[in-house]
Design a protein around this motif. Structure first.
Motif, PDB file in Angstrom:
ATOM      1  N   ASP A  54     -38.392 -31.262  76.604  1.00 26.04           N
ATOM      2  CA  ASP A  54     -37.104 -30.460  76.505  1.00 26.04           C
ATOM      3  C   ASP A  54     -36.501 -31.035  75.433  1.00 26.04           C
ATOM      4  OD1 ASP A  54     -37.230 -28.760  78.826  1.00 26.04           O
ATOM      5  OD2 ASP A  54     -36.776 -30.326  80.040  1.00 26.04           O
ATOM      6  N   ALA A 105     -42.659 -24.251  80.952  1.00 26.41           N
ATOM      7  CA  ALA A 105     -41.011 -24.759  80.322  1.00 26.41           C
ATOM      8  C   ALA A 105     -40.919 -22.850  79.143  1.00 26.41           C
ATOM      9  CB  ALA A 105     -40.421 -25.182  79.945  1.00 26.41           C
ATOM     10  N   GLN A 323     -39.579 -22.338  89.657  1.00 20.07           N
ATOM     11  CA  GLN A 323     -38.567 -21.842  88.093  1.00 20.07           C
ATOM     12  C   GLN A 323     -37.942 -21.233  88.052  1.00 20.07           C
ATOM     13  OE1 GLN A 323     -39.172 -23.286  84.829  1.00 20.07           O
ATOM     14  NE2 GLN A 323     -41.782 -24.234  85.617  1.00 20.07           N
ATOM     15  N   ILE A 326     -34.534 -23.190  89.089  1.00 18.69           N
ATOM     16  CA  ILE A 326     -33.748 -24.427  87.767  1.00 18.69           C
ATOM     17  C   ILE A 326     -32.771 -23.851  87.561  1.00 18.69           C
ATOM     18  CG2 ILE A 326     -34.506 -25.413  85.927  1.00 18.69           C
ATOM     19  CD1 ILE A 326     -37.346 -25.652  87.214  1.00 18.69           C
ATOM     20  N   ARG A 331     -35.671 -27.338  81.850  1.00 20.65           N
ATOM     21  CA  ARG A 331     -37.145 -27.017  83.008  1.00 20.65           C
ATOM     22  C   ARG A 331     -38.099 -27.827  83.002  1.00 20.65           C
ATOM     23  NH1 ARG A 331     -37.012 -22.087  84.775  1.00 20.65           N
ATOM     24  NH2 ARG A 331     -34.911 -21.901  83.831  1.00 20.65           N
TER      25      ARG A 331
END
Length: 395
Positions: A54, A105, A323, A326, A331
């Protein structure tokens, strides 16, 4: 995307590596301890690698994961001993931890950038199905490769496949993250800024799992299903336990892979299935796993394949709904938390099998594992995140 995921499982050694360990003098307990090392390394690296993904380029991390993957199998072939196998699992564990949350992600954000986030479950299912097809092909080739050149030939072909996988990693897209415009850090950003951003992403991801009940339940359910898919590490030993010769073991294991191919390929169709229906399906899968282990032979492995396909489908659907649930910027970190808990649960399975192997056969132990799978069907009914409002209903 599909090529990247698929080639990661194009490894002939998958169908034989538990026998590779056994034929180099390792007991069931020692083999289980290798799986524990693998899982411990994976869960230690899981969440930190998610926060890293991330923070910096996800594509770059996936390339690094491919390099480590190649190194792990190379060590196995060059140093076929307990120490060498353990070192290979350490490298594989780090690689898997980097790859797991990072790829999902990256895929989700790429679909968001294209305005197609609703395709996530279907595409992830096809990607995993492609991986299973490659696994199936690799498993089927393991038998003739073993006959021609033994474990060394199977191993070096596997190493070559990991290099191909690394080439696909270089071709992955680099879409902007959903919650920020830039995937990569500004080149002028100093190390202190990078560390602060990493820490912020780590806090954001863990915080979302802690605060949001829907995310938390989905992450825990995903972890449980991930752990149950660790059963396949013992399928080779299960086949040998019933008297199957080594060269034929990959053929039985291939049946279970075929079941997973079908199960994961159908994830797009079952993505909006009701939790109650999915729970019932998982219960059926548990019964098939237990019965298949006790039955043995081709019929038993067919039953195991169907049960495994159901579990694989449920895992993909759960991951897709996580997913969708979120909302924060971290993520990959959130996804990695599921991987972390999954590895913790898998370690408990490996430890339990190692201890149980002192008194019980592999067949009995694998059959007994169907009991917690059956109990998990209740969790599926209660914890499966709700389908998105814009998704069609099914089930």
């Amino acid at each position: 995307m599909v090529g990247y995921v698929s080639t990661r499982d194009l490894i002939p050694l998958y169908g034989l590596y538990d026998l590779l360990f056994a034929d180099h003098g390792l007991s069931v307990g020692q083999i289980s301890s290798l799986f524990v090392i693998w899982s411990v390394v994976s869960f230690v690296a899981e969440v930190p690698s998610g926060a890293w993904a991330d923070t910096v380029s996800r594509r770059g991390l996936l390339v690094l994961a491919s390099i480590l993957y190649t190194a792990g199998f190379t060590v196995w072939i060059l140093v076929p001993s307990y120490a060498g196998f353990a070192a290979g699992f350490v490298l594989w564990g780090i690689s898997g931890a980097i790859q797991s949350g990072t790829f999902e992600a990256l895929l989700y954000d790429e679909l968001v950038a294209r305005g197609a986030s609703g395709d996530f479950a279907g595409l992830l299912g096809y990607a995993n199905s492609g991986a299973m097809v490659c696994n199936l092909l690799a498993t089927l080739t393991a038998a003739p490769l073993y006959v021609v050149g033994g474990y060394p030939l199977v191993g070096w072909v596997s190493v070559g496949a990991t290099v191909v996988h690394g080439c696909f990693a270089l071709l992955l897209p680099a879409a902007p993250k959903v919650e920020e415009a830039d995937e990569t850090l500004d080149g002028a950003e100093d190390h202190a800024g990078l560390a602060a951003r990493y820490a912020a992403m780590l806090r954001a991801g863990i915080g979302e799992v802690t605060r949001e009940a829907v995310v938390r339940r989905g992450v825990l359910l995903s972890a449980v299903l991930i752990a149950f898919l660790a059963f396949d590490e013992y399928f080779g030993l299960l086949a040998r336990d019933s008297g199957t010769p080594t060269a034929s073991v990959p053929l039985l294991v291939a049946i279970t892979v075929g079941g997973q191919v079908v199960g994961t390929a159908l994830a797009g169709r079952t993505a909006s299935m009701r939790a109650v229906t999915m729970g019932r399906a998982v219960a059926v899968g548990a019964v098939l796993l237990g019965a298949g282990a006790l039955l043995g032979g081709v019929p038993g492995f067919v039953a195991i394949g169907v049960g495994y396909g159901i579990l694989g489908n449920a895992m993909i659907v759960t991951e897709a709904r996580v997913q969708d649930s979120i909302t924060g910027p971290a993520r990959a970190t959130v996804t990695s938390v599921a991987g972390l808990f999954g590895e913790v649960a898998a370690v408990s399975i490996f430890v339990g099998l190692a201890a149980g192997s002192l008194w019980l056969s592999v067949t009995t132990l694998v059959a007994a594992l169907a009991v917690p799978v059956l109990l998990s069907s209740v969790l599926v009914r209660r914890w499966l995140p709700p389908v998105r409002a814009d998704a069609a209903t099914a089930g």
